[in-house]
Design a protein around this motif. Structure first.
Motif, mmCIF file in Angstrom:
data_model
loop_
_atom_site.group_PDB
_atom_site.id
_atom_site.type_symbol
_atom_site.label_atom_id
_atom_site.label_comp_id
_atom_site.label_asym_id
_atom_site.label_seq_id
_atom_site.Cartn_x
_atom_site.Cartn_y
_atom_site.Cartn_z
ATOM 1 N N THR A 139 31.699 49.775 29.850
ATOM 2 C CA THR A 139 32.599 50.497 30.750
ATOM 3 C C THR A 139 33.630 49.512 31.303
ATOM 4 O O THR A 139 33.452 48.292 31.187
ATOM 5 C CB THR A 139 31.808 51.123 31.916
ATOM 6 O OG1 THR A 139 31.212 50.072 32.693
ATOM 7 C CG2 THR A 139 30.717 52.065 31.408
ATOM 8 N N PRO A 140 34.715 50.017 31.903
ATOM 9 C CA PRO A 140 35.731 49.100 32.443
ATOM 10 C C PRO A 140 35.178 48.076 33.424
ATOM 11 O O PRO A 140 35.553 46.897 33.376
ATOM 12 C CB PRO A 140 36.718 50.056 33.130
ATOM 13 C CG PRO A 140 36.594 51.325 32.380
ATOM 14 C CD PRO A 140 35.153 51.423 31.989
ATOM 15 N N MET A 141 34.287 48.495 34.337
ATOM 16 C CA MET A 141 33.752 47.578 35.341
ATOM 17 C C MET A 141 33.040 46.394 34.692
ATOM 18 O O MET A 141 33.256 45.237 35.078
ATOM 19 C CB MET A 141 32.792 48.311 36.280
ATOM 20 C CG MET A 141 32.234 47.418 37.390
ATOM 21 S SD MET A 141 31.183 48.302 38.561
ATOM 22 C CE MET A 141 29.688 48.528 37.599
ATOM 23 N N TYR A 142 32.215 46.669 33.706
ATOM 24 C CA TYR A 142 31.462 45.590 33.060
ATOM 25 C C TYR A 142 32.330 44.811 32.076
ATOM 26 O O TYR A 142 32.040 43.644 31.795
ATOM 27 C CB TYR A 142 30.221 46.166 32.385
ATOM 28 C CG TYR A 142 29.246 46.724 33.378
ATOM 29 C CD1 TYR A 142 28.533 45.883 34.237
ATOM 30 C CD2 TYR A 142 29.052 48.098 33.501
ATOM 31 C CE1 TYR A 142 27.664 46.394 35.175
ATOM 32 C CE2 TYR A 142 28.172 48.616 34.437
ATOM 33 C CZ TYR A 142 27.481 47.766 35.273
ATOM 34 O OH TYR A 142 26.620 48.269 36.217
ATOM 35 N N PHE A 143 33.367 45.431 31.564
ATOM 36 C CA PHE A 143 34.319 44.701 30.725
ATOM 37 C C PHE A 143 35.012 43.626 31.560
ATOM 38 O O PHE A 143 35.154 42.481 31.118
ATOM 39 C CB PHE A 143 35.347 45.668 30.135
ATOM 40 C CG PHE A 143 36.427 44.990 29.334
ATOM 41 C CD1 PHE A 143 36.186 44.535 28.045
ATOM 42 C CD2 PHE A 143 37.698 44.802 29.870
ATOM 43 C CE1 PHE A 143 37.183 43.899 27.310
ATOM 44 C CE2 PHE A 143 38.694 44.177 29.139
ATOM 45 C CZ PHE A 143 38.437 43.728 27.856
ATOM 46 N N PHE A 144 35.432 43.998 32.769
ATOM 47 C CA PHE A 144 36.040 43.020 33.669
ATOM 48 C C PHE A 144 35.032 41.947 34.064
ATOM 49 O O PHE A 144 35.371 40.761 34.162
ATOM 50 C CB PHE A 144 36.576 43.708 34.922
ATOM 51 C CG PHE A 144 37.827 44.511 34.694
ATOM 52 C CD1 PHE A 144 38.940 43.930 34.114
ATOM 53 C CD2 PHE A 144 37.896 45.842 35.060
ATOM 54 C CE1 PHE A 144 40.104 44.657 33.899
ATOM 55 C CE2 PHE A 144 39.050 46.581 34.855
ATOM 56 C CZ PHE A 144 40.155 45.988 34.267
ATOM 57 N N VAL B 100 43.973 36.923 39.734
ATOM 58 C CA VAL B 100 44.573 38.167 39.262
ATOM 59 C C VAL B 100 43.486 39.128 38.772
ATOM 60 O O VAL B 100 43.541 40.336 39.034
ATOM 61 C CB VAL B 100 45.597 37.890 38.149
ATOM 62 C CG1 VAL B 100 46.192 39.195 37.632
ATOM 63 C CG2 VAL B 100 46.701 36.973 38.646
ATOM 64 N N LEU B 101 42.476 38.580 38.081
ATOM 65 C CA LEU B 101 41.395 39.421 37.559
ATOM 66 C C LEU B 101 40.610 40.088 38.685
ATOM 67 O O LEU B 101 40.211 41.252 38.570
ATOM 68 C CB LEU B 101 40.466 38.581 36.687
ATOM 69 C CG LEU B 101 39.358 39.350 35.945
ATOM 70 C CD1 LEU B 101 39.957 40.359 34.981
ATOM 71 C CD2 LEU B 101 38.458 38.381 35.185
ATOM 72 N N LEU B 102 40.370 39.372 39.769
ATOM 73 C CA LEU B 102 39.676 39.975 40.917
ATOM 74 C C LEU B 102 40.485 41.128 41.502
ATOM 75 O O LEU B 102 39.926 42.120 41.969
ATOM 76 C CB LEU B 102 39.412 38.907 41.984
ATOM 77 C CG LEU B 102 38.340 37.869 41.647
ATOM 78 C CD1 LEU B 102 38.284 36.788 42.725
ATOM 79 C CD2 LEU B 102 36.964 38.517 41.492
ATOM 80 N N GLY B 103 41.820 40.995 41.479
ATOM 81 C CA GLY B 103 42.668 42.094 41.916
ATOM 82 C C GLY B 103 42.553 43.297 40.994
ATOM 83 O O GLY B 103 42.498 44.449 41.452
ATOM 84 N N MET B 104 42.505 43.057 39.698
ATOM 85 C CA MET B 104 42.342 44.144 38.722
ATOM 86 C C MET B 104 41.001 44.842 38.901
ATOM 87 O O MET B 104 40.900 46.071 38.781
ATOM 88 C CB MET B 104 42.454 43.589 37.300
ATOM 89 C CG MET B 104 43.801 42.984 36.956
ATOM 90 S SD MET B 104 45.142 44.195 37.017
ATOM 91 C CE MET B 104 46.511 43.184 36.440
ATOM 92 N N MET B 105 39.969 44.074 39.202
ATOM 93 C CA MET B 105 38.639 44.651 39.413
ATOM 94 C C MET B 105 38.622 45.524 40.667
ATOM 95 O O MET B 105 37.935 46.552 40.712
ATOM 96 C CB MET B 105 37.598 43.532 39.518
ATOM 97 C CG MET B 105 37.419 42.751 38.228
ATOM 98 S SD MET B 105 36.333 41.308 38.399
ATOM 99 C CE MET B 105 34.727 42.108 38.481
ATOM 100 N N VAL C 126 34.711 38.253 46.208
ATOM 101 C CA VAL C 126 36.073 38.077 46.725
ATOM 102 C C VAL C 126 36.061 37.309 48.042
ATOM 103 O O VAL C 126 36.863 36.386 48.248
ATOM 104 C CB VAL C 126 36.755 39.447 46.923
ATOM 105 C CG1 VAL C 126 38.025 39.307 47.763
ATOM 106 C CG2 VAL C 126 37.090 40.074 45.576
ATOM 107 N N ILE C 127 35.156 37.670 48.944
ATOM 108 C CA ILE C 127 35.077 37.002 50.245
ATOM 109 C C ILE C 127 34.748 35.522 50.077
ATOM 110 O O ILE C 127 35.373 34.643 50.695
ATOM 111 C CB ILE C 127 34.034 37.690 51.148
ATOM 112 C CG1 ILE C 127 34.523 39.094 51.534
ATOM 113 C CG2 ILE C 127 33.765 36.866 52.404
ATOM 114 C CD1 ILE C 127 33.487 39.918 52.272
ATOM 115 N N ILE C 128 33.765 35.211 49.217
ATOM 116 C CA ILE C 128 33.392 33.810 48.994
ATOM 117 C C ILE C 128 34.526 33.042 48.321
ATOM 118 O O ILE C 128 34.871 31.926 48.718
ATOM 119 C CB ILE C 128 32.115 33.724 48.131
ATOM 120 C CG1 ILE C 128 30.921 34.344 48.877
ATOM 121 C CG2 ILE C 128 31.801 32.277 47.771
ATOM 122 C CD1 ILE C 128 29.665 34.430 48.044
#
Length: 321
Positions: free
Chosen positions: A57-62, A113-118, A248-250
């Motif tokens: 799925t998209p979530m696990y792909f990221f 950038v990837l964290l933003g996409m997630m 993200v916070i860490i």
């Protein structure tokens, strides 16, 4: 300091923990253990996601991209630090330093950038659940991941090329464990205003915009969760993004701490400052990539179930043989 006949710098000297030789063995063992855990944890997570079709799925792909990214990021810097701790060799060639800086910078920007996409993926999943399969189609999430990698590589290429054009006249001693771009810029004997402006633009692309996207996404996510009538529904919705929010916070917390703390006015800090610098560098460069698969595994029932299924199947095949 070695130079060729035309006064071109050929190598840098990494200070690292030169002032603390007794600590180098301790840090070698610690960093080696962390690196092996990074390779193991992220490698297992990638294998599980590829193995289990339920996780396609998209979530696990990221998440698979994030794990691969963490392996690449740590592999671009940790081996250099390990060699320095073990052998005491502090010298690195100019080209080798530029390659290491390019890779580390590219992976760092890509992760931001990837964290933003997630975060966008979680926003669509929770705020538009019925339209999620259409919005987050295979073409869409592959393009989002590819955009993250391309933005990191292009940004790093620009920053590295600007650094390589600078002259380094008198000092080649980098007060850092690795070839970090800000530490290298301090050694230039020319105007670095263009580099400063370029780095400011890079910070907007890599830090400000992704963080703004993440903040807005979670504001809408929080509002959507609060509108869910049942407590169980709220818990399930929150659980789908809690791991990402923790990472993200860490991640951003460490970045802001690194660049907001006061710097020493001298070129080489005090003993305590040197040790603190090492700890911060290790936390950002090794601890976070090591924690990521743990956070996602402990907070995700699907991942834990997939790991059990994969291990169970392997055990059955071994018993059969």
């Amino acid at each position: 300091m070695e130079r060729t006949n035309d006064s071109i710098l050929t190598e840098f000297v990494l200070v690292g923990l030169s002032a603390h030789p007794k600590l180098q063995t301790v840090f070698f063992v610690l960093v080696l253990w962390m690196y092996l855990m990074i390779l193991l944890g992220n490698g297992v997570l990638i294998s599980v996601i590829i193995y289990d079709s339920h996780l396609h799925t998209p979530m696990y792909f990221f998440l698979c991209n994030l794990s691969f990214l963490d392996i690449c990021y740590t592999s671009s810097s940790i081996p250099l630090s390990l060699d320095s701790f073990l052998t005491g060799r502090k010298r690195v060639s100019f080209s080798g330093c530029m390659v290491q800086m390019f890779l580390s910078f590219a992976m760092g920007v890509t992760e931001c950038v990837l964290l933003g996409m997630m975060a966008l993926d979680r926003y669509v999943a929770i705020c538009y659940p019925l339209r999620y399969p259409v919005i987050m189609s295979k073409g869409a999430y592959i393009l989002m991941a590819a955009g993250s990698w391309i933005s990191g590589l292009v940004d790093s290429m620009v920053q590295t090329s600007l650094v390589m054009q600078l002259p380094f006249c008198a000092n080649n001693v980098i007060n850092h464990l690795v070839c970090e771009i800000l530490a290298i810029l301090k050694l230039a004997c020319a105007d670095i205003s263009i580099n400063v402006i370029s780095m400011a633009g890079s910070n907007v692309i890599a830090l400000v915009i992704p963080l703004l996207v993440i903040s807005l996404s979670y504001m809408f996510i929080a509002a959507a969760i609060l509108r869910i009538p049942s407590t169980e529904g709220k818990r399930k919705a929150f659980s789908t993004c809690s791991a990402h929010l923790t990472v993200v916070i860490i991640f951003y917390g460490t970045i802001f701490f690194m660049y907001s703390k006061p710097k020493s006015k001298t070129s080489v800090g005090t003993d305590n400052q040197d040790i603190i610098e090492v700890f911060i560098t290790l936390f950002y460069g090794a601890m976070i990539p090591m924690l990521n698969p743990i956070i996602y595994s402990l907070r995700n029932k699907d991942v834990k179930a997939a790991v059990k299924n994969m291990l169970g199947r392997k055990k059955s095949l071994m018993d059969y043989k």
